[in-house]
Motif scaffolding. Structure first.
Motif, PDB file in Angstrom:
ATOM      1  N   GLY A  21       0.897  -1.278   0.095  1.00 54.18           N
ATOM      2  CA  GLY A  21       0.049  -0.095   0.051  1.00 54.18           C
ATOM      3  C   GLY A  21       0.928   1.272  -0.086  1.00 54.18           C
ATOM      4  N   GLU A  22       0.277   2.363   0.359  1.00 50.30           N
ATOM      5  CA  GLU A  22       0.938   3.596   0.369  1.00 50.30           C
ATOM      6  C   GLU A  22       1.793   3.698   1.782  1.00 50.30           C
ATOM      7  N   SER A  23       2.820   4.436   1.490  1.00 49.01           N
ATOM      8  CA  SER A  23       3.766   4.912   2.948  1.00 49.01           C
ATOM      9  C   SER A  23       3.211   6.031   3.394  1.00 49.01           C
ATOM     10  N   PRO A  24       3.752   6.157   4.703  1.00 47.52           N
ATOM     11  CA  PRO A  24       3.230   7.662   5.222  1.00 47.52           C
ATOM     12  C   PRO A  24       3.702   8.734   4.312  1.00 47.52           C
ATOM     13  N   GLU A  25       4.980   8.603   3.637  1.00 50.79           N
ATOM     14  CA  GLU A  25       5.776   9.684   3.126  1.00 50.79           C
ATOM     15  C   GLU A  25       4.610   9.982   1.812  1.00 50.79           C
ATOM     16  N   SER A  26       4.158   8.903   0.949  1.00 46.22           N
ATOM     17  CA  SER A  26       3.412   9.000  -0.386  1.00 46.22           C
ATOM     18  C   SER A  26       2.055   9.487   0.092  1.00 46.22           C
ATOM     19  N   THR A  27       1.615   9.085   1.308  1.00 41.82           N
ATOM     20  CA  THR A  27       0.281   9.593   1.723  1.00 41.82           C
ATOM     21  C   THR A  27       0.390  11.196   1.841  1.00 41.82           C
ATOM     22  N   VAL A  28       1.338  11.574   2.489  1.00 44.94           N
ATOM     23  CA  VAL A  28       1.598  13.267   2.771  1.00 44.94           C
ATOM     24  C   VAL A  28       1.858  13.815   1.168  1.00 44.94           C
ATOM     25  N   LYS A  29       2.672  13.221   0.370  1.00 43.11           N
ATOM     26  CA  LYS A  29       2.565  13.736  -1.079  1.00 43.11           C
ATOM     27  C   LYS A  29       1.499  13.777  -1.748  1.00 43.11           C
ATOM     28  N   ASN A  30       0.618  12.710  -1.827  1.00 38.99           N
ATOM     29  CA  ASN A  30      -0.520  12.705  -2.672  1.00 38.99           C
ATOM     30  C   ASN A  30      -1.618  13.429  -1.938  1.00 38.99           C
ATOM     31  N   PHE A  31      -1.769  13.752  -0.761  1.00 40.66           N
ATOM     32  CA  PHE A  31      -2.631  14.617  -0.193  1.00 40.66           C
ATOM     33  C   PHE A  31      -2.402  15.881  -0.649  1.00 40.66           C
ATOM     34  N   GLU A  60      -9.731  12.428   1.493  1.00 47.21           N
ATOM     35  CA  GLU A  60      -9.740  10.876   1.820  1.00 47.21           C
ATOM     36  C   GLU A  60      -8.796  10.508   2.492  1.00 47.21           C
ATOM     37  N   TYR A  61      -7.699  11.158   2.637  1.00 44.83           N
ATOM     38  CA  TYR A  61      -6.361  11.078   3.247  1.00 44.83           C
ATOM     39  C   TYR A  61      -6.347  11.445   4.678  1.00 44.83           C
ATOM     40  N   VAL A  62      -7.771  11.781   5.136  1.00 46.57           N
ATOM     41  CA  VAL A  62      -7.704  12.533   6.494  1.00 46.57           C
ATOM     42  C   VAL A  62      -8.505  11.470   7.677  1.00 46.57           C
ATOM     43  N   ASP A  63      -8.352  11.545   8.611  1.00 45.63           N
ATOM     44  CA  ASP A  63      -8.874  10.676   9.471  1.00 45.63           C
ATOM     45  C   ASP A  63     -10.464  10.946   9.524  1.00 45.63           C
ATOM     46  N   PRO A  64     -11.286   9.823   9.218  1.00 42.32           N
ATOM     47  CA  PRO A  64     -12.613  10.336   9.287  1.00 42.32           C
ATOM     48  C   PRO A  64     -13.139  10.925  10.651  1.00 42.32           C
ATOM     49  N   ASN A  65     -12.775  10.637  11.791  1.00 49.44           N
ATOM     50  CA  ASN A  65     -13.171  11.264  12.837  1.00 49.44           C
ATOM     51  C   ASN A  65     -12.917  12.762  12.932  1.00 49.44           C
ATOM     52  N   THR A  83       6.696  21.384   8.055  1.00 44.51           N
ATOM     53  CA  THR A  83       5.623  20.868   9.182  1.00 44.51           C
ATOM     54  C   THR A  83       5.857  19.457   9.229  1.00 44.51           C
ATOM     55  N   ASN A  84       5.613  19.384  10.555  1.00 39.39           N
ATOM     56  CA  ASN A  84       5.442  17.920  11.129  1.00 39.39           C
ATOM     57  C   ASN A  84       4.013  17.352  10.986  1.00 39.39           C
ATOM     58  N   GLU A  85       3.706  16.422  10.009  1.00 41.85           N
ATOM     59  CA  GLU A  85       2.586  15.859   9.821  1.00 41.85           C
ATOM     60  C   GLU A  85       2.308  14.590  10.887  1.00 41.85           C
ATOM     61  N   LYS A  86       1.381  14.461  11.273  1.00 43.07           N
ATOM     62  CA  LYS A  86       1.078  13.351  12.421  1.00 43.07           C
ATOM     63  C   LYS A  86       0.199  12.366  11.340  1.00 43.07           C
ATOM     64  N   LEU A  87       0.550  11.307  11.295  1.00 46.13           N
ATOM     65  CA  LEU A  87      -0.381  10.303  10.440  1.00 46.13           C
ATOM     66  C   LEU A  87      -0.720   8.943  11.259  1.00 46.13           C
ATOM     67  N   TRP A  90      -2.725   4.876   5.570  1.00 47.02           N
ATOM     68  CA  TRP A  90      -2.144   5.944   6.337  1.00 47.02           C
ATOM     69  C   TRP A  90      -3.059   7.156   6.130  1.00 47.02           C
ATOM     70  N   ARG A  91      -3.402   7.816   7.206  1.00 38.03           N
ATOM     71  CA  ARG A  91      -4.356   9.169   7.070  1.00 38.03           C
ATOM     72  C   ARG A  91      -3.803  10.068   8.203  1.00 38.03           C
ATOM     73  N   PHE A  92      -4.010  11.188   7.770  1.00 34.51           N
ATOM     74  CA  PHE A  92      -3.584  12.521   8.543  1.00 34.51           C
ATOM     75  C   PHE A  92      -4.463  12.369   9.969  1.00 34.51           C
ATOM     76  N   GLY A  93      -3.916  12.219  10.984  1.00 36.05           N
ATOM     77  CA  GLY A  93      -4.370  12.202  12.348  1.00 36.05           C
ATOM     78  C   GLY A  93      -4.110  12.982  13.308  1.00 36.05           C
ATOM     79  N   SER A  94      -4.272  12.432  14.485  1.00 37.50           N
ATOM     80  CA  SER A  94      -3.876  13.338  15.654  1.00 37.50           C
ATOM     81  C   SER A  94      -3.010  12.524  16.608  1.00 37.50           C
TER      82      SER A  94
END
Length: 133
Positions: free
Chosen positions: A26-36, A50-55, A118-122, A129-133
């Motif tokens: 699947g996608e890596s954390p790095e590719s998730t950030v780039k695709n976002f 779609e790359y963000v935590d549904p919550n 920035t430091n992105e939390k996934l 992998w999704r952007f989360g908290s």
């Protein structure tokens, strides 16, 4: 003739194994950030979400789409994204912190177009992998 067929079979098997291995990863954390960020750059806000935590999407509601649309406009004003550099700087189970540096194509003169880091939390959810908290 027989040797040629055996070679074709080996090549086919090797390609199949490689394809399955890539699909399993699947996608890596790095590719998730780039695709976002590429989705935001292209104005594809629904795709970016779609790359963000549904919550998080639920809590923020439509405000998150407005923030991403504003970021998309900023990227457009800055001539687009020149480069996105990513590096995992922290890993803990299904969580990653990805240091992300974005450089814009037209960064001269406008402070808003300077490169940003920035430091992105996934977080890994359902294998993605999704952007989360």
């Amino acid at each position: 003739m027989r040797k040629f067929s055996a070679t074709k079979i080996r090549i086919g098997a090797a390609l199949t194994i490689c394809a399955l291995a890539l699909a399993a990863c699947g996608e890596s954390p790095e590719s998730t950030v780039k695709n976002f960020y590429r989705a935001v750059e292209d104005g594809k806000i629904e795709k970016a979400l779609e790359y963000v935590d549904p919550n998080i999407r639920q809590v923020w509601g439509g405000k998150l789409a407005i923030v991403l649309a504003a970021e998309s406009e900023k990227i457009r004003r800055c001539g687009g994204i020149k480069s996105i550099e990513t590096e995992v700087v922290e890993a803990n189970g299904d969580r990653r912190v990805v240091k992300t540096t974005i450089e814009y194509k037209n960064s001269g003169g406008d402070k808003r177009c300077n490169a940003k880091s920035t430091n992105e939390k996934l977080v890994k959810m359902d294998g993605k992998w999704r952007f989360g908290s």
